[in-house]
Design an enzyme around this catalytic site. Structure first.
Site, PDB file in Angstrom:
ATOM      1  N   ASP A  66      44.178  31.401  31.059  1.00  0.00           N
ATOM      2  CA  ASP A  66      42.979  32.175  30.699  1.00  0.00           C
ATOM      3  C   ASP A  66      43.133  32.895  29.364  1.00  0.00           C
ATOM      4  OD1 ASP A  66      44.898  33.670  32.124  1.00  0.00           O
ATOM      5  OD2 ASP A  66      43.452  35.178  32.761  1.00  0.00           O
ATOM      6  N   ASP A 211      48.092  40.857  29.956  1.00  0.00           N
ATOM      7  CA  ASP A 211      47.856  41.349  31.314  1.00  0.00           C
ATOM      8  C   ASP A 211      49.067  42.193  31.676  1.00  0.00           C
ATOM      9  OD1 ASP A 211      45.851  39.496  31.066  1.00  0.00           O
ATOM     10  OD2 ASP A 211      46.475  38.224  32.700  1.00  0.00           O
ATOM     11  N   HIS A 269      39.337  42.009  31.740  1.00  0.00           N
ATOM     12  CA  HIS A 269      40.112  41.059  32.537  1.00  0.00           C
ATOM     13  C   HIS A 269      39.696  41.158  34.008  1.00  0.00           C
ATOM     14  CE1 HIS A 269      43.769  38.937  34.078  1.00  0.00           C
ATOM     15  NE2 HIS A 269      43.586  38.252  32.968  1.00  0.00           N
TER      16      HIS A 269
HETATM   17 ZN    ZN Z   1      44.947  36.705  32.480  1.00  0.00          ZN
HETATM   18 ZN    ZN Z   2      48.273  36.514  33.120  1.00  0.00          ZN
END
Ligand code: ZN
Ligand code: ZN
Length: 302
Positions: A66, A211, A269
């Protein structure tokens, strides 16, 4: 100069509810930076009227799909457009091999120089410094090696009040010293440089943390930032899943913003389980009032 951020994608894992996966475009004066490269972000560049060729540096936080699946398409489009300007990509190791394999199996040739710089340090490091901006990469905590990035406007030299140059009969050497922030001595007395220069605009800063698990590991590196982007994949009733998947909740993102004394918080996110994002915003605002959702197409002047 000022920094201007445009959100290109804000969802986690896969596109959903009209939200693309994670990608951001940061205008830094003479060029733009791309931060993460979620699937199809080049469609968003077109949609929001942003110039692909202004991008000369790409910062990739980690190699989950992603955050990188838009990259081959974008680099390929630049090639088709006959780009000649170099491109540099900063990321954890592996991206070069991944892209090179695709490139060799595909067209085999790029019209522009492409350089990959591997981020491997387990402490923070300045990865780019220009007259306009300084970029610092720092490790965050996720399931695979992942980095956050801090962008600080470079401070310009001080401008001297021309009347003071005459009145004090400043020499060339003294002018240089004052411009870099040094005091001068006259007849044994110190004259502070602040009395001779015009006030300078403070340097603006942006930190991107995605992240990441909820952790104070990098707190010192994001202190007093003007705008903080912190991932907020879940609501707090999903804390257990957040720990398991090494993500954060909206409440945790707000706690980090508070501890870092950030001026403004942007959360993103988002998990595809949330069609309506208002509960995430409300949860964060309870702790950190100046919170905004990272919504595709939104611009934030820093
Ligand atoms: Zn991600
Ligand atoms: Zn990730």
């Amino acid at each position: 100069m000022g920094l201007e951020l445009t959100i290109l994608g804000s969802n986690s894992a896969r596109p959903a509810y009209g939200r693309f996966t994670t990608s951001q475009y940061l205008n830094v004066g003479s060029q733009a930076f791309l931060i993460d490269a979620g699937e199809g972000f080049q469609l968003q560049l077109n949609k929001f009227g942003l110039k692909p060729n202004r991008i000369q540096n790409i910062f990739i936080s980690h190699l989950h799909g992603d955050h990188i699946l838009g990259l081959p398409g974008f680099l390929n489009s630049l090639n088709l457009g006959g780009r000649t300007k170099p491109m540099t990509i900063y990321s954890p190791p592996g991206l070069k091999e991944w892209f090179t394999l695709f490139q060799e199996l595909s067209t085999g040739h790029l019209s522009y120089p492409l350089e990959f710089i591997d981020l491997t340090s387990n402490s923070s490091q300045v990865v780019l410094q220009t007259e306009e901006i300084k970029v610092t990469a720092f490790p965050v905590e996720h399931r695979i090696p992942t980095y956050g990035f801090r962008f600080d406007e470079s401070l310009k030299e001080f401008n001297i009040d021309p009347d003071k140059i005459k009145a004090l009969d400043l020499t060339i050497t003294e002018i240089k010293e004052i411009k870099s922030g040094m005091d001068i001595i006259r007849e044994g007395k110190r004259i502070p440089f602040q009395d001779i220069v015009f006030p300078r605009k403070p340097s603006k800063s942006y930190a991107y943390c995605a992240d990441t698990n909820y952790t104070d590991l990098f707190l010192d590196l994001i202190k007093n930032v003007d705008l903080l982007y912190h991932e907020a994949t879940y609501l707090k009733d999903m804390t257990e899943q957040a720990r398991e998947r090494k993500h954060s909740t909206a409440e945790e993102a707000a706690k980090i913003a508070t501890m870092a004394r950030a001026k403004k918080l942007l959360i993103g996110h988002f998990s595809s389980r949330y069609k309506d994002l208002q509960p995430l915003l409300a949860e964060a605002k309870e702790i950190f009032q100046n919170t905004y959702l990272a919504l595709d197409g939104d611009k934030h002047l820093i």
